[in-house]
Design a protein around this motif. Structure first.
Motif, PDB file in Angstrom:
ATOM      1  N   ARG A  56     -42.870   3.279  10.700  1.00 57.97           N
ATOM      2  CA  ARG A  56     -43.594   4.132  11.632  1.00 57.97           C
ATOM      3  C   ARG A  56     -44.867   4.654  11.117  1.00 57.97           C
ATOM      4  O   ARG A  56     -46.019   5.030  11.634  1.00 57.97           O
ATOM      5  N   LEU A  57     -44.915   5.186   9.693  1.00 56.02           N
ATOM      6  CA  LEU A  57     -45.803   5.531   9.260  1.00 56.02           C
ATOM      7  C   LEU A  57     -47.294   4.495   9.042  1.00 56.02           C
ATOM      8  O   LEU A  57     -48.309   4.933   9.026  1.00 56.02           O
ATOM      9  N   ALA A  58     -46.815   3.249   8.780  1.00 55.85           N
ATOM     10  CA  ALA A  58     -47.882   2.193   8.680  1.00 55.85           C
ATOM     11  C   ALA A  58     -48.247   1.803   9.930  1.00 55.85           C
ATOM     12  O   ALA A  58     -49.011   0.859  10.028  1.00 55.85           O
ATOM     13  N   ASN A  59     -47.549   2.119  11.165  1.00 53.90           N
ATOM     14  CA  ASN A  59     -47.827   1.700  12.387  1.00 53.90           C
ATOM     15  C   ASN A  59     -47.621   0.162  12.507  1.00 53.90           C
ATOM     16  O   ASN A  59     -48.413  -0.631  13.186  1.00 53.90           O
ATOM     17  N   SER A  60     -46.575   0.018  11.872  1.00 55.69           N
ATOM     18  CA  SER A  60     -46.265  -1.481  11.710  1.00 55.69           C
ATOM     19  C   SER A  60     -45.226  -2.309  12.915  1.00 55.69           C
ATOM     20  O   SER A  60     -44.372  -1.446  13.133  1.00 55.69           O
ATOM     21  N   PRO A  61     -45.212  -3.304  13.146  1.00 58.34           N
ATOM     22  CA  PRO A  61     -43.972  -3.843  14.000  1.00 58.34           C
ATOM     23  C   PRO A  61     -42.888  -3.766  13.110  1.00 58.34           C
ATOM     24  O   PRO A  61     -42.678  -4.137  12.047  1.00 58.34           O
ATOM     25  N   PHE A  62     -41.604  -3.527  13.472  1.00 58.78           N
ATOM     26  CA  PHE A  62     -40.587  -2.951  12.623  1.00 58.78           C
ATOM     27  C   PHE A  62     -39.282  -3.873  13.448  1.00 58.78           C
ATOM     28  O   PHE A  62     -39.000  -3.585  14.741  1.00 58.78           O
ATOM     29  N   LEU A  63     -38.230  -4.656  12.637  1.00 57.04           N
ATOM     30  CA  LEU A  63     -37.317  -5.144  13.341  1.00 57.04           C
ATOM     31  C   LEU A  63     -36.300  -4.907  12.316  1.00 57.04           C
ATOM     32  O   LEU A  63     -36.253  -5.237  11.166  1.00 57.04           O
ATOM     33  N   LYS A  64     -35.056  -4.455  12.989  1.00 56.52           N
ATOM     34  CA  LYS A  64     -33.807  -4.373  12.197  1.00 56.52           C
ATOM     35  C   LYS A  64     -32.820  -5.310  12.755  1.00 56.52           C
ATOM     36  O   LYS A  64     -32.754  -5.427  13.981  1.00 56.52           O
ATOM     37  N   MET A 102     -30.061  -6.321  16.788  1.00 55.24           N
ATOM     38  CA  MET A 102     -30.180  -4.792  17.327  1.00 55.24           C
ATOM     39  C   MET A 102     -31.982  -4.872  17.071  1.00 55.24           C
ATOM     40  O   MET A 102     -32.329  -4.955  15.927  1.00 55.24           O
ATOM     41  N   VAL A 103     -32.653  -4.387  17.975  1.00 56.50           N
ATOM     42  CA  VAL A 103     -33.829  -4.286  18.083  1.00 56.50           C
ATOM     43  C   VAL A 103     -34.537  -2.791  17.711  1.00 56.50           C
ATOM     44  O   VAL A 103     -33.906  -1.923  18.872  1.00 56.50           O
ATOM     45  N   ILE A 104     -35.115  -2.110  17.200  1.00 55.14           N
ATOM     46  CA  ILE A 104     -35.676  -0.870  17.198  1.00 55.14           C
ATOM     47  C   ILE A 104     -37.200  -0.943  17.463  1.00 55.14           C
ATOM     48  O   ILE A 104     -37.988  -1.422  16.571  1.00 55.14           O
ATOM     49  N   TYR A 105     -37.686  -0.588  18.374  1.00 58.38           N
ATOM     50  CA  TYR A 105     -38.948  -0.438  18.813  1.00 58.38           C
ATOM     51  C   TYR A 105     -39.502   1.104  18.384  1.00 58.38           C
ATOM     52  O   TYR A 105     -39.163   2.100  18.883  1.00 58.38           O
ATOM     53  N   LEU A 106     -40.570   1.204  17.422  1.00 58.14           N
ATOM     54  CA  LEU A 106     -41.089   2.329  16.963  1.00 58.14           C
ATOM     55  C   LEU A 106     -42.369   2.407  17.367  1.00 58.14           C
ATOM     56  O   LEU A 106     -43.170   1.796  16.870  1.00 58.14           O
ATOM     57  N   PRO A 107     -42.738   3.258  18.384  1.00 56.79           N
ATOM     58  CA  PRO A 107     -44.444   3.413  18.545  1.00 56.79           C
ATOM     59  C   PRO A 107     -44.828   4.181  17.369  1.00 56.79           C
ATOM     60  O   PRO A 107     -44.525   5.241  16.887  1.00 56.79           O
ATOM     61  N   GLY A 108     -45.905   3.773  16.876  1.00 55.43           N
ATOM     62  CA  GLY A 108     -46.621   4.266  15.694  1.00 55.43           C
ATOM     63  C   GLY A 108     -48.014   5.320  16.385  1.00 55.43           C
ATOM     64  O   GLY A 108     -48.079   5.667  17.402  1.00 55.43           O
ATOM     65  N   ASN A 109     -48.074   6.002  15.214  1.00 59.16           N
ATOM     66  CA  ASN A 109     -49.189   7.170  15.596  1.00 59.16           C
ATOM     67  C   ASN A 109     -50.640   6.624  14.989  1.00 59.16           C
ATOM     68  O   ASN A 109     -50.640   6.286  13.945  1.00 59.16           O
ATOM     69  N   LEU A 110     -51.520   6.534  16.010  1.00 57.96           N
ATOM     70  CA  LEU A 110     -52.838   6.076  15.671  1.00 57.96           C
ATOM     71  C   LEU A 110     -53.587   6.612  14.595  1.00 57.96           C
ATOM     72  O   LEU A 110     -54.541   6.133  13.767  1.00 57.96           O
ATOM     73  N   GLU A 111     -53.411   8.041  14.677  1.00 57.54           N
ATOM     74  CA  GLU A 111     -54.160   8.737  13.868  1.00 57.54           C
ATOM     75  C   GLU A 111     -53.659   8.691  12.221  1.00 57.54           C
ATOM     76  O   GLU A 111     -54.182   8.793  11.261  1.00 57.54           O
ATOM     77  N   GLU A 112     -52.268   8.700  12.101  1.00 57.04           N
ATOM     78  CA  GLU A 112     -51.653   8.436  10.914  1.00 57.04           C
ATOM     79  C   GLU A 112     -52.106   7.060  10.461  1.00 57.04           C
ATOM     80  O   GLU A 112     -52.213   6.932   9.209  1.00 57.04           O
ATOM     81  N   ALA A 113     -52.147   5.998  11.088  1.00 57.97           N
ATOM     82  CA  ALA A 113     -52.468   4.580  10.885  1.00 57.97           C
ATOM     83  C   ALA A 113     -53.932   4.687  10.271  1.00 57.97           C
ATOM     84  O   ALA A 113     -54.214   3.890   9.331  1.00 57.97           O
ATOM     85  N   ALA A 114     -54.643   5.551  11.039  1.00 57.04           N
ATOM     86  CA  ALA A 114     -56.231   5.513  10.619  1.00 57.04           C
ATOM     87  C   ALA A 114     -56.430   6.047   8.968  1.00 57.04           C
ATOM     88  O   ALA A 114     -57.224   5.636   8.218  1.00 57.04           O
TER      89      ALA A 114
END
Length: 472
Positions: free
Chosen positions: A86-94, A1-13
């Motif tokens: 999502r908070l870290a704007n990181s690639p995430f895989l479950k 199962m793959v979950i793609y989570l688009p991050g928030n660039l402002e949060e990442a900054a």
């Protein structure tokens, strides 16, 4: 199962400015309770930020402290890891560890989780780069479409429809270049206002490429997606065909085409591989399903073998992907499992050593259910209220009704299988079944849900435990 989570660039900054306490506050917006687990992942995330500020030689030596979350299903293990990524704007895989133990399983090996993580990282970086070139791509596509609607003159005067130019209609002579420019700007304005959306144009559309094929290697069957055009780039020229489409469709197609031209995929893949290596997070679920020693018989004899396959990935190795070699040394692994039958000490010692942080998640209480229904940004009550509001139904829950729903959820969890917060989904569906079905035909659009209504809808089902096993 793959979950793609688009991050928030402002949060990442601003992430490098967030303390572990502030990270926990962000997680509190979506996950109720489980303070110990939130503290553990907040510290792990903060340590990544600290590591990035170290000299390269020292940073290379510091490995992530992987985490095992122990708790029943539905208590928030996956949600904590998902929100952290999502908070870290990181690639995430479950990925479920148990998928590698299925009888007769002949699919991909354990290294496929790294390849999937890189694919997710590539998608994330591509989306970010597309946003950067979006304005230029739209401008280029608009110019190409204007060339189709009003071709540029090759030399000499250009014939313009009389209705499109007031000066021509008045019989006043103008130079062809000025005449053309005025007509083009007029069509540009009409295009932006959407007045030309239904007009048909003919554009060159690229034909679909040759289908990818699979390569069988000594590590198993992997979908390398190699294209014949990539193998023989000079042999096949770009093939196009004429296609008629509406202007509204044509502008979308041309924008996509221009975006691909402006996108430097070599840079995208380099950035994506580096991001996967340095900030990737893999959530390894159902770790308890592969715990335990070999028994020598039965369908699960491969459990210890799967642990040994996963071990080098977690320890740090290099995996071959279609984008090049990927190192796993600094990928953060968060494992989870209920551990009802087995326990973390049943894992092989080498794998235990690679998960030094262990946190236990608490079972959910009635008070937790009340908070889950009301407090998170994506709270269940907010979702149902928003859904029914699309049909003009104003749904209102009293505090007593919310408490009653929470009590029913806790009761059913005790009497049948404990599935944690997921029980609220089944309870709410049953509670609002009649309103959801009759919604479009209801004359009274203001609906109040009180404790009496909750008891009326759910009491009979909960009384019959055998029936509740199937319905709830």
């Amino acid at each position: 199962m793959v979950i793609y989570l688009p991050g928030n660039l402002e949060e990442a900054a601003t992430l490098d400015q967030m303390t572990p306490r502030e990270i926990v506050v962000e997680l509190d917006k979506y996950v109720i309770g489980q303070k110990a687990a939130k503290r553990a992942v907040a510290i792990a995330l903060r340590n990544r930020i600290r590591r990035q500020k170290l000299p390269a030689e020292m940073a290379e030596e510091i490995m992530p402290k992987n985490i095992i979350m122990i708790g029943a299903t539905g208590v928030g293990k996956t949600e904590i890891a998902r929100r952290l990524a999502r908070l870290a704007n990181s690639p995430f895989l479950k990925v479920e560890a148990s998928k590698f133990t299925e009888v007769g399983y002949v699919g991909r090996d354990v290294e496929s989780m790294i390849r999937d993580l890189v694919e997710i990282s590539v998608d994330m970086v591509r989306e970010e780069k597309l946003e950067e070139v979006a304005d230029k791509a739209e401008a280029n596509a608009e110019e190409r479409l204007l060339d189709l609607l009003l071709p540029r003159p090759l030399g000499g005067p250009v014939s313009i429809p009389a209705a499109s130019d007031a000066a021509s209609a008045a019989g006043q002579p103008e130079r062809p270049s000025e005449n053309f420019t005025r007509s083009r700007e007029k069509i540009r304005q009409q295009l932006r206002e959407g007045r030309l959306d239904d007009r048909t144009v003919e554009i060159d559309v690229r034909e679909r490429s040759f289908p990818a094929f699979e390569i069988i290697s000594n590590t198993g069957i992997e979908e390398m997606d190699i294209n014949i055009k990539d193998v023989l780039p000079g042999f096949f020229g770009p093939k196009t065909k004429k296609r008629k489409m509406r202007v509204a469709e044509a502008i979308d197609y041309l924008i996509q085409e221009e975006e691909q031209k402006l996108l430097d995929m070599d840079q995208v893949t380099r950035t994506a591989v580096e991001r996967a290596e340095q900030s990737g997070i893999i959530f390894l679920d159902e770790l308890d399903k592969i715990a335990g020693r070999e028994t020598g018989h039965g369908p699960d004899v491969s459990r210890e073998g799967v642990q040994r396959d996963i071990l080098p990935i977690v320890e740090g190795t290099t995996v071959n992907s279609r984008y090049g070699m990927v190192r796993t040394d600094h990928i953060l692994f968060i494992a989870a499992g209920a551990f009802h039958v087995s326990k973390p000490s049943d894992l092989i010692p080498e794998l235990q050593g690679r998960f030094p942080i262990r946190v236990e998640l608490n079972p959910l209480t009635v008070d937790d259910f009340v908070k889950i229904l009301q407090e998170p940004k994506n709270a269940l009550l907010k979702q149902y209220i928003a859904l029914l509001e699309t049909e003009g139904i104003k749904l209102f829950f009293t505090d007593e009704a919310v408490l009653e729903v929470a009590k029913f959820a806790a009761m059913v969890n005790e009497q049948t299988e404990n599935i944690g917060a997921r029980r609220l989904h089944t309870i709410m569906e049953r509670l609002l079944d009649e309103i959801s079905f009759e919604g479009p035909d209801l004359k009274e659009k203001n609906v109040k849900i009180d404790s009496a209504y909750v008891q009326k809808q759910l009491a009979e089902i909960v009384k019959d435990q055998d029936l509740s096993r199937y319905i709830l």
